[in-house]
Design an enzyme around this catalytic site. Structure first.
Site, short mmCIF file in Angstrom:
data_model
loop_
_atom_site.label_atom_id
_atom_site.label_comp_id
_atom_site.label_asym_id
_atom_site.label_seq_id
_atom_site.Cartn_x
_atom_site.Cartn_y
_atom_site.Cartn_z
N PRO A 88 5.07 -7.26 -1.69
CA PRO A 88 4.26 -8.48 -1.62
C PRO A 88 4.97 -9.68 -2.25
O PRO A 88 4.52 -10.81 -2.09
CB PRO A 88 2.98 -8.14 -2.37
N GLU A 115 3.95 0.98 -8.75
CA GLU A 115 3.92 -0.39 -9.27
C GLU A 115 5.03 -1.24 -8.70
O GLU A 115 5.01 -2.45 -8.81
CB GLU A 115 4.03 -0.37 -10.80
N ARG A 153 10.33 -6.72 19.50
CA ARG A 153 9.91 -7.56 20.63
C ARG A 153 10.97 -8.58 21.01
O ARG A 153 10.97 -9.10 22.12
CB ARG A 153 8.61 -8.30 20.30
N ASP A 168 4.93 -16.22 23.84
CA ASP A 168 3.85 -15.87 22.92
C ASP A 168 3.32 -17.03 22.12
O ASP A 168 3.98 -18.04 22.00
CB ASP A 168 4.37 -14.87 21.89
N1 ADE Z 1 3.94 -3.53 -0.01
C1 ADE Z 1 2.71 -3.71 -0.56
N2 ADE Z 1 2.13 -4.82 -0.11
C2 ADE Z 1 3.01 -5.40 0.77
C3 ADE Z 1 3.00 -6.58 1.55
N3 ADE Z 1 1.98 -7.42 1.55
N4 ADE Z 1 4.06 -6.85 2.31
C4 ADE Z 1 5.14 -6.02 2.31
N5 ADE Z 1 5.20 -4.89 1.59
C5 ADE Z 1 4.16 -4.57 0.82
#
Ligand code: ADE
Length: 262
Positions: A88, A115, A153, A168
């Site tokens: 994330p 984590e 794609r 697209d």
């Molecule tokens: N691993 C956990 N959450 C994620 C996300 N939002 N994007 C990519 N990998 C992740």
């Protein structure tokens, strides 16, 4: 294109990779996806892939050795293959990023869990880090599948002519407008008559306007980067001023035409 995926859970990939367009792309030899179980590269007796965080705290951290070993076992020929962590904290996957990645012959995707990764994986192994959105998944696998799908794609031949990635949503910087198919009247809801008119110029103009309308309503910030001809800019200004139209949710968006005619 070849994509190597390092994961603790290879079984998660079965459905998406063995169905539909991704399956067809692999059968045709356009796409090769190779799954590697990170656990197979753990050298200790218990095949540990995670451990407690130094300094204390909750959760477990992905150990560096198995991930380094797995990547090094690929024997990547040069320093040009992107080695991508899914997390994330990465840069956001967009239409453009997917297209950019598709220009490489090879990619390596590393799926994290717990984590997170030992920081040395980030500093000394990965060359890129991608997020698929501002939310936290239970692991990187689903994110890796999203990346694979969005990238595949763009690989020439993966989509048929009728499925063109160029047409697209986002390709022209706009969301796509509405689509209809038969029947022309469904429960009293009829298809816009212009689509039945056979007038191709009128249909193209209608589609462009509806794409502008939808983008204005749903993603007004996308219009900021767009080159509009005067007629289109006027249409967007009209949308903005119409009392019945919701106002864009972002400030500072200008709808002036630029000098480039499309
Ligand atoms: N691993 C956990 N959450 C994620 C996300 N939002 N994007 C990519 N990998 C992740």
């Amino acid at each position: 294109m070849r994509i190597d995926v390092l994961t603790l859970f290879p079984a998660m990939f079965a459905g998406p990779l063995e169905t539909s367009i991704l399956k067809r792309a692999q059968q045709r030899g356009l796409l090769e996806i190779v799954l590697h179980a990170i656990r197979d590269y753990a050298m200790d007796r218990h095949q540990m892939t995670d451990d407690l965080p130094y300094g204390g705290g909750v959760g477990m951290v992905m150990k560096p050795e198995p991930v380094f070993n797995a990547v090094e076992s690929l024997g990547l020929p040069d320093g040009r293959t992107p080695i991508i962590l899914l997390s994330p904290q990465g840069r956001l996957l967009t239409h453009r990023v997917a297209k950019e990645l598709a220009a490489h012959e090879r990619l390596v995707l590393i799926c994290g869990h717990y984590e997170g990764f030992d920081e040395r994986i980030r500093e000394h192994l990965a060359t890129d880090e991608l997020s698929i959105g501002d939310y936290v998944l239970t692991g990187g696998e689903l994110a890796a599948m999203v990346v694979i799908d969005a990238v595949a794609r763009w690989v020439p031949g993966v989509l048929g002519d009728a499925e063109s990635a160029e047409r697209d949503s986002f390709s022209e910087g706009l969301l796509e407008g509405p689509h209809y198919t038969r029947p022309a009247d469904f429960r009293g809801w009829s298809v816009p008559s212009v689509l039945l008119s056979g007038n191709h110029a009128a249909i193209a103009a209608w589609r462009r306007r509806e794409a502008l309308r939808r983008t204005f309503r749903r993603r007004p910030a996308l219009l900021r980067n767009l080159t509009l001809i005067e007629e289109e800019a006027a249409f967007v200004r009209e949308l903005a001023s119409a009392a019945s139209e919701p106002r864009p949710d972002e400030e500072g968006i200008s709808y002036e035409a630029t000098s480039d005619e499309r």
